[in-house]
Scaffold this motif. Structure first.
Motif, PDB file in Angstrom:
ATOM      1  N   ARG A 145       0.961  -1.255  -0.254  1.00 51.30           N
ATOM      2  CA  ARG A 145      -0.141  -0.179   0.235  1.00 51.30           C
ATOM      3  C   ARG A 145       1.007   0.826   0.011  1.00 51.30           C
ATOM      4  O   ARG A 145       2.219   1.063   0.047  1.00 51.30           O
ATOM      5  CB  ARG A 145      -0.878  -0.062   1.200  1.00 51.30           C
ATOM      6  N   ALA A 146       0.022   2.611  -0.213  1.00 52.70           N
ATOM      7  CA  ALA A 146       1.320   3.919  -0.410  1.00 52.70           C
ATOM      8  C   ALA A 146       0.098   4.730   0.064  1.00 52.70           C
ATOM      9  O   ALA A 146      -1.529   4.532  -0.206  1.00 52.70           O
ATOM     10  CB  ALA A 146       1.697   3.555  -1.646  1.00 52.70           C
ATOM     11  N   GLU A 147       0.971   5.681   0.580  1.00 54.74           N
ATOM     12  CA  GLU A 147       0.125   7.231   0.826  1.00 54.74           C
ATOM     13  C   GLU A 147       1.184   7.976   0.171  1.00 54.74           C
ATOM     14  O   GLU A 147       1.979   7.965   0.711  1.00 54.74           O
ATOM     15  CB  GLU A 147      -0.152   6.682   2.282  1.00 54.74           C
ATOM     16  N   ILE A 148       0.334   9.776   0.028  1.00 53.70           N
ATOM     17  CA  ILE A 148       1.476  10.782  -0.892  1.00 53.70           C
ATOM     18  C   ILE A 148       0.422  11.367   0.073  1.00 53.70           C
ATOM     19  O   ILE A 148      -0.587  11.641  -0.462  1.00 53.70           O
ATOM     20  CB  ILE A 148       1.334  10.189  -1.745  1.00 53.70           C
ATOM     21  N   ASP A 149       1.231  12.780   0.603  1.00 50.62           N
ATOM     22  CA  ASP A 149       1.090  13.935   0.164  1.00 50.62           C
ATOM     23  C   ASP A 149       1.551  14.431  -0.603  1.00 50.62           C
ATOM     24  O   ASP A 149       2.165  14.775  -0.295  1.00 50.62           O
ATOM     25  CB  ASP A 149       0.948  14.388   2.248  1.00 50.62           C
ATOM     26  N   TYR A 150       0.698  15.498  -1.104  1.00 47.89           N
ATOM     27  CA  TYR A 150       1.564  16.334  -1.322  1.00 47.89           C
ATOM     28  C   TYR A 150       1.171  18.103  -0.527  1.00 47.89           C
ATOM     29  O   TYR A 150       0.051  18.195  -0.812  1.00 47.89           O
ATOM     30  CB  TYR A 150       0.811  16.545  -2.975  1.00 47.89           C
ATOM     31  N   LYS A 151       1.902  18.555  -0.372  1.00 47.60           N
ATOM     32  CA  LYS A 151       2.668  19.404   0.419  1.00 47.60           C
ATOM     33  C   LYS A 151       2.888  20.972  -0.296  1.00 47.60           C
ATOM     34  O   LYS A 151       2.437  21.995   0.285  1.00 47.60           O
ATOM     35  CB  LYS A 151       3.874  19.543   1.041  1.00 47.60           C
ATOM     36  N   LYS A 152       3.711  21.245  -1.341  1.00 46.56           N
ATOM     37  CA  LYS A 152       4.036  22.007  -2.154  1.00 46.56           C
ATOM     38  C   LYS A 152       3.742  22.345  -3.069  1.00 46.56           C
ATOM     39  O   LYS A 152       4.342  21.444  -3.737  1.00 46.56           O
ATOM     40  CB  LYS A 152       4.654  23.161  -1.335  1.00 46.56           C
ATOM     41  N   LEU A 153       3.409  22.954  -4.060  1.00 44.98           N
ATOM     42  CA  LEU A 153       3.385  23.347  -5.625  1.00 44.98           C
ATOM     43  C   LEU A 153       5.138  22.670  -6.541  1.00 44.98           C
ATOM     44  O   LEU A 153       6.270  23.026  -5.680  1.00 44.98           O
ATOM     45  CB  LEU A 153       3.150  24.761  -6.278  1.00 44.98           C
ATOM     46  N   ALA A 154       5.034  21.622  -7.014  1.00 44.43           N
ATOM     47  CA  ALA A 154       6.291  21.537  -7.747  1.00 44.43           C
ATOM     48  C   ALA A 154       6.172  22.016  -8.589  1.00 44.43           C
ATOM     49  O   ALA A 154       5.307  21.883  -9.649  1.00 44.43           O
ATOM     50  CB  ALA A 154       5.737  19.714  -7.132  1.00 44.43           C
ATOM     51  N   MET A 155       7.609  22.303  -9.239  1.00 43.50           N
ATOM     52  CA  MET A 155       8.322  23.059 -11.019  1.00 43.50           C
ATOM     53  C   MET A 155       9.246  22.245 -10.961  1.00 43.50           C
ATOM     54  O   MET A 155      10.003  22.628 -10.097  1.00 43.50           O
ATOM     55  CB  MET A 155       7.577  24.474 -10.381  1.00 43.50           C
ATOM     56  N   GLY A 156       9.428  22.935 -12.267  1.00 46.72           N
ATOM     57  CA  GLY A 156      10.434  21.983 -12.294  1.00 46.72           C
ATOM     58  C   GLY A 156      10.927  20.433 -12.493  1.00 46.72           C
ATOM     59  O   GLY A 156      10.308  19.335 -11.969  1.00 46.72           O
ATOM     60  N   GLU A 157      12.518  20.207 -12.457  1.00 49.42           N
ATOM     61  CA  GLU A 157      12.867  19.186 -11.767  1.00 49.42           C
ATOM     62  C   GLU A 157      12.240  18.793 -10.434  1.00 49.42           C
ATOM     63  O   GLU A 157      12.796  19.633  -8.995  1.00 49.42           O
ATOM     64  CB  GLU A 157      14.465  18.269 -11.798  1.00 49.42           C
ATOM     65  N   VAL A 158      12.229  17.223 -10.180  1.00 46.42           N
ATOM     66  CA  VAL A 158      12.158  17.104  -8.777  1.00 46.42           C
ATOM     67  C   VAL A 158      12.875  15.719  -8.842  1.00 46.42           C
ATOM     68  O   VAL A 158      13.100  15.026  -9.680  1.00 46.42           O
ATOM     69  CB  VAL A 158      10.802  17.091  -8.273  1.00 46.42           C
ATOM     70  N   THR A 159      12.788  15.659  -7.210  1.00 51.86           N
ATOM     71  CA  THR A 159      13.959  14.542  -6.819  1.00 51.86           C
ATOM     72  C   THR A 159      13.481  14.306  -5.685  1.00 51.86           C
ATOM     73  O   THR A 159      12.958  14.564  -4.718  1.00 51.86           O
ATOM     74  CB  THR A 159      15.436  15.261  -6.222  1.00 51.86           C
ATOM     75  N   ALA A 160      13.354  12.678  -5.718  1.00 53.33           N
ATOM     76  CA  ALA A 160      12.781  11.355  -4.942  1.00 53.33           C
ATOM     77  C   ALA A 160      14.609  11.729  -3.486  1.00 53.33           C
ATOM     78  O   ALA A 160      14.903  10.254  -4.215  1.00 53.33           O
ATOM     79  CB  ALA A 160      11.701  10.836  -4.674  1.00 53.33           C
TER      80      ALA A 160
END
Length: 145
Positions: free
Chosen positions: A80-95
């Motif tokens: 299972r997975a749960e994700i919280d989107y916290k702030k606007l992402a723009m451009g490249e993103v890194t996990a």
């Protein structure tokens, strides 16, 4: 073959999104998604589904790095997975993914004939280091029949 190379070779979505495996160890996995207009949402940033795939791929990389020596007797599966989107992402993103349990504890459960579950925690950041999302994926090692 590194965990990142293995995922890139066997998981088509990794190639589709152009994910770059920066670091893949049993302690940490870092995966970058370049800015690509084909995967933008309605406000010009990476689509939520692409960010989910990025984070889930980072979790898979750390699982392969940490438990690759167990693949002859068990298959890793996301439960299972749960994700919280916290702030606007723009451009490249890194996990960046980290294991939520010690490898030895998970392997000990497998050794005892159990099907262990363990969390992987992932943070998603923009190039300016702003936290744009957090995700937890619970994985299991399903013993082979």
């Amino acid at each position: 073959m590194s965990a990142g190379e293995l995922l890139a070779a066997t998981v088509p979505m990794v190639k589709t999104l152009g994910l770059e495996f920066i670091e893949t160890t049993a302690e940490r996995a870092v995966v970058r998604m370049p800015d690509q207009s084909d995967y933008h949402n309605h406000i010009g940033g990476p689509h939520a589904g692409a960010m989910f795939t990025l984070a889930e791929s980072a979790s898979g990389a750390i699982v392969i790095a940490a438990f690759g020596d167990q693949l002859s007797r068990a298959v890793p599966l996301a439960v299972r997975a749960e994700i919280d989107y916290k702030k606007l992402a723009m451009g490249e993103v890194t996990a960046t993914a980290t294991l939520g349990r010690p490898v030895a504890d998970v392997v000990a459960q497998l050794d005892a004939g159990e099907r262990p579950e363990f969390p992987v925690r992932i943070s998603i950041r923009r190039a300016d280091e702003a936290l744009t999302g957090e995700m937890t994926v619970v994985w299991t090692l399903r013993p082979n029949s």
